[in-house]
Design an enzyme around this catalytic site. Sequence first.
Site, PDB file in Angstrom:
ATOM      1  N   GLU B 180      64.323  12.067 -18.710  1.00  0.00           N
ATOM      2  CA  GLU B 180      65.404  11.238 -19.246  1.00  0.00           C
ATOM      3  C   GLU B 180      66.658  12.020 -19.632  1.00  0.00           C
ATOM      4  O   GLU B 180      67.746  11.449 -19.668  1.00  0.00           O
ATOM      5  CB  GLU B 180      64.892  10.462 -20.477  1.00  0.00           C
ATOM      6  CG  GLU B 180      63.812   9.441 -20.180  1.00  0.00           C
ATOM      7  CD  GLU B 180      64.330   8.276 -19.347  1.00  0.00           C
ATOM      8  OE1 GLU B 180      65.515   7.938 -19.469  1.00  0.00           O
ATOM      9  OE2 GLU B 180      63.540   7.733 -18.548  1.00  0.00           O
ATOM     10  N   SER B 460      27.452 -38.560 -33.760  1.00  0.00           N
ATOM     11  CA  SER B 460      26.092 -38.308 -34.248  1.00  0.00           C
ATOM     12  C   SER B 460      25.889 -36.940 -34.876  1.00  0.00           C
ATOM     13  O   SER B 460      24.801 -36.658 -35.377  1.00  0.00           O
ATOM     14  CB  SER B 460      25.099 -38.452 -33.099  1.00  0.00           C
ATOM     15  OG  SER B 460      25.149 -39.764 -32.614  1.00  0.00           O
TER      16      SER B 460
END
Lengths: 157, 767
Positions: B180, B460
Site C-alpha cells: 500500500e 392441543s
Amino acid sequence: MARRLNPLTHDILLSVALCICLGGCTSGAVTRTGPEPTRPDRPPDRSGEPAMRAPSITDGLSPAGRSLVLQGRDQRTAGQYDQAAASLERAIRIEPSQPAPWLELGRIRLLEGDFPQAEQLGRKARSLAGRDTWIESQSLQLIAAALRGMRRYDETQ
Amino acid sequence: MASTPSKAGGRPWRRPLLAALALLTVAICISLVMLNHEVTQRFEGRRWDLPAQIYARPLEIYAGLTVAPERLERELLRLGYATTADTPRRPGSYRRSHRRIDLVTREFRFWDSRQPATRLTIEFDGQRIAGLSDGTREMPIVRLDPLLVGSIFPTHGEDRIVATPGQIPEILPAMLKVVEDRRFDRHIGIDPFALARAIVANLRAGAVIQGGSTLTQQLVKNYFLDNRQTLWRKLREAVMALILEYHYDKPDLLNAYINEIYMGQDGSRAIHGFGLASRFYFSKPLDELELHELALLVALVRGPGYYHPQRHHERALQRRNLILRLITDAGIITNEQRRAATGHDLETWDARTAGASYYPAFLQLVRSSLAEHYRDEDLTTTGLRVFTTLDPLVQADAERRLTAGLEALEARTGAADDTLAGAVVVTGAQSGEVLAIVGDRRAGFDGFNRAIDARRPIGSLIKPVVYLAALQTGRYTLASTIEDEPVTIRLTNGQTWSPSNFSGEAHGTVPLLRALVESFNMATVRLGMDVGVDRVADLLHSLGAPDRPPTFPSLLLGAVDMSPLDVARLYGTLASGGFRTPVRAVRSVVDAADTPLQRFPLEVVASADPAAVYQLNQALVEVLNRGTGRSARGRLPTGLVAAGKTGTSDGFRDSWFAGFTGQHVVVAWVGRDDFEPTMLTGASGALTIWSSVVGDLDSTSYAPRRPAGLENHWIEYETGLESTPSCADGITLALPANASLNRKRGCHIDLRDVGKRTLEWLDGLIR
C-alpha cells in the site's frame, strides 16, 4: 409435598440447619460443619470385612460431574461463591438429573442468604433423589435451613 | 482578484485586499486548528468504541459425552482450528485419526476462570468420548474456547475487535507497506512521488487503477468515512495526514491503521480492522493466521466488496497471489514460502462449513436480556464480553432442518413455494438455556422473529396442562377413566359450545392415559370442566405461560396465543419434573478488564407436584410410541426415549409439536404469516421438523428417577384396568401407591407376571 417429620427429627434438622447457617456467616473460609461425610479419597479397603462406605455427595456422578462438584465445593469453602456456582451450573448442564449439583448449588445460595432459591434448589434436589435416602435427608436439611432463614418456622416441621 | 489601478490616486484596492488576505489567513488558521483538533481527538480516542463481544457456549469435553468425532471436528473447524499432519503443538491446531483427536486448545479467559492452552488426546468409542487425557494423565473435563458469534455494534454499524501490538503478526506491517505505501517510513504523511506516479498511470489507463494515498491518508479517510471524491476532501485528508504525522510515531500510526481499516460488510455490520476481519473471514484470532490467509486480508484492503472472497473468488485469488508475489520480490518471504502459500485456495470458513455466520434471531434474544441491565451506550462502546448459551452446531442443524422441512411440506401439500413459515426453539431440559432459535426459514434473516414474536393459538399443546391439573387434585390417576362422549357447554353469553374430536368419533369410556396420548377433545373438555378452567389457567401460568389467560372453556382446547419460546418454557417445566426455570440466553457478562458484572444464575421455582408431573410425562412418552406422534419414530434415533405432544389450531392454521428428551426441549411450529390454513396437523407438519431436529442432537433418553410415592402397575391401555404382562395391550405405569384400580377379568396373575414383578422390584432396588 413436604413430608411430616417427628419432633425429634425436627429438632435435629433445626440444629443442623443452624450449624450450616452459622458456618456460612462466621467465616468465608470455614470448613464444613454439617454432617456431610468426607469424600472417599481412595477406594474402600477390601482387605478385611466389606466395610460400609459412608455415602458421599459424589455418588452416582460421572468423573466429569464429580470433578466439577468437588471443585464447586472447594470454591465454596474458599468463599468464592460466584465461581462455585459457575462450576455447579456446569455440572448441572452435564448431568441434569443428578441431585448432587443442585443440592450443592442450594447450599451456596443459603450461604449467600438467598433463602428462597436455597429452598427451591433443595426441593429440586429432593425431587431427583429417587430412593437415595441420604440425598433426601441432605435436601430436607437444606430446605429446613432455608425456611428458617425466611423465618417460616412452622413449615420446617 | 484581478484589479486595475484606479484613476483616483493611491491604491484604494490595497486595503480590501489586505483585509481579505488577513481574513483568509485567519480562516486557514482556524480550520487548521479545527482539523488538528478533529484528527488528534479521533486518534487519541484510541479507545475505539468497542462493541460488546458475544460468545457462544464453550463446548465441554469429557469422557462419556455423546458426540461423534465428525461433530467434534466440525466444532474445531468452526473455531478455526488448523489441521496438522503430526502431533499438534500450537494452540488452535488438531489432528484427527480414525477414533482419536489430538489437539491443543487456545488459552481463554472464561467468566469464572482462565483456562491455559491445554494439550488433549480424545479417544472415541463410536459416538461417544471414551477417554480424555493430556498425554500423561486422565482429564475429567476441559472446555474448548467458545466461538465469537457476534457483537453489539452501534447504529452506525462499525464493528471491530482491537488487536494489540502483541497480537499483530510481525509480518503484517511489512506486507502492508510493500503493497500500500512503500515509502511509508520516509514520507511526511503525503507522498508526492506516489501521487505523481498514480496520476500518470491513471491517465495512461484512462481510468483510476492506482491510488496515490499513503497509509496515513487512508487512515484519515477511514476515520471520517466519506466516499465523495472531491478535490476539497482530498485536500482536507492530506492536511490531516500531515498533522497526524507531525504528532505521532510511525508504529503508532500503523497500529491504528490495522485496527481502523474497513474490511468488509455483513448486513448492516461494517467489519473494521484486521482483528475482526480475521474472525469474520477465518473464524480465528489474528495471531493464528497463516501466510496465505494474511495475504487475502491485505488484498481486501483495496476493496472488500470488489475482492470479496466468496462472491468474486477468482478476482480475490488473483489479487492475493499478486500480494504474495510483491512481498516475495521485496524479500519479505522466500520463493518457497510463496509457492506453499499460493498452493492454498482461499479457504475462508464460510466456504468450508457452509453455516450461517450470523445469528440474528439469537442475538435479538441476547440484546433483549441485556437491555434490562445495560444502557445501549455501554453495550456498544465499552468492550463488554457476553457469554451466551448458543450452541452453534445445534443452531446450524436446526436452521437447515427448518428450511428443508418447510420445502418438503410445501412439496407434499402442493402449497406454493415460500408460503409456509416456521420456527424452532431448542433449550436445555433442566437449565432453561436457549441452545438454538430459528425464527425464519432463511437462515441469517434479520427481521420478524417468529420464535419470539409470533404468538399463535397452541391447540392441543395445552392438554398436558389440563391433565396435570387433574392429576394434582389427587382425584385422578392416568388409569382413571373419563367419558369421551359429545359434550355441550353453556357459555356465559348464552351461547353453547360443542367441541368434537378430530376424527369425528366418540370413544366411550377411556383412561386419562389414552385420552391424552390420542388427543381426544371431548374427553379433555369434560375432564377440564370437572377440574375447573380456573385451575387450568392458573397452572398454565405457573408452569411458564407469560400471562394468566382468560378462563373461557375454549382454553381447554388451546385457544390461547403463545410464542414458540413461551411454549419451550412451558414444556421445559414439564421436562424438569415441575420446576420452572427462566429461559436464558446469557450466562454471564464481564467488562473489558474481565471483572464479572452480571451473572444470570440458574434459578428454579417448584411449580407443580413432581410425582404428578412424572405420572403425566409417561403419557407424553406414549404419544411418541403409539399416539398422535408415533409417525416420528422412524426419524428418531433407535431407542431414544422422548416425550411430547402435537398441537393443531382451529382450521389447520397452526401446526405444533413440543417435546423433550433427557437433555433437550424442542419446539417446532409451522403456519402461515397471513393466518391462512396450511392443512397440516401437528403430526403431519411440525412433527416432521421436530423429529429431524431431535435426531441431530446427540441427546440422551428421557429417564427420570421415579419419585417416592409412586408404584409401578401393569395397565391395559384401552381400558385403564389393571392387567398382567400376559394380557395383550398392556403398559407399565407408575401410579400413586394408593391408586384404586379395577382388575381386568380373565387375565390372572401367572408365573410370568410374578417373574416380571420380581424383576421390577429388583430394578427398583437398583435405581
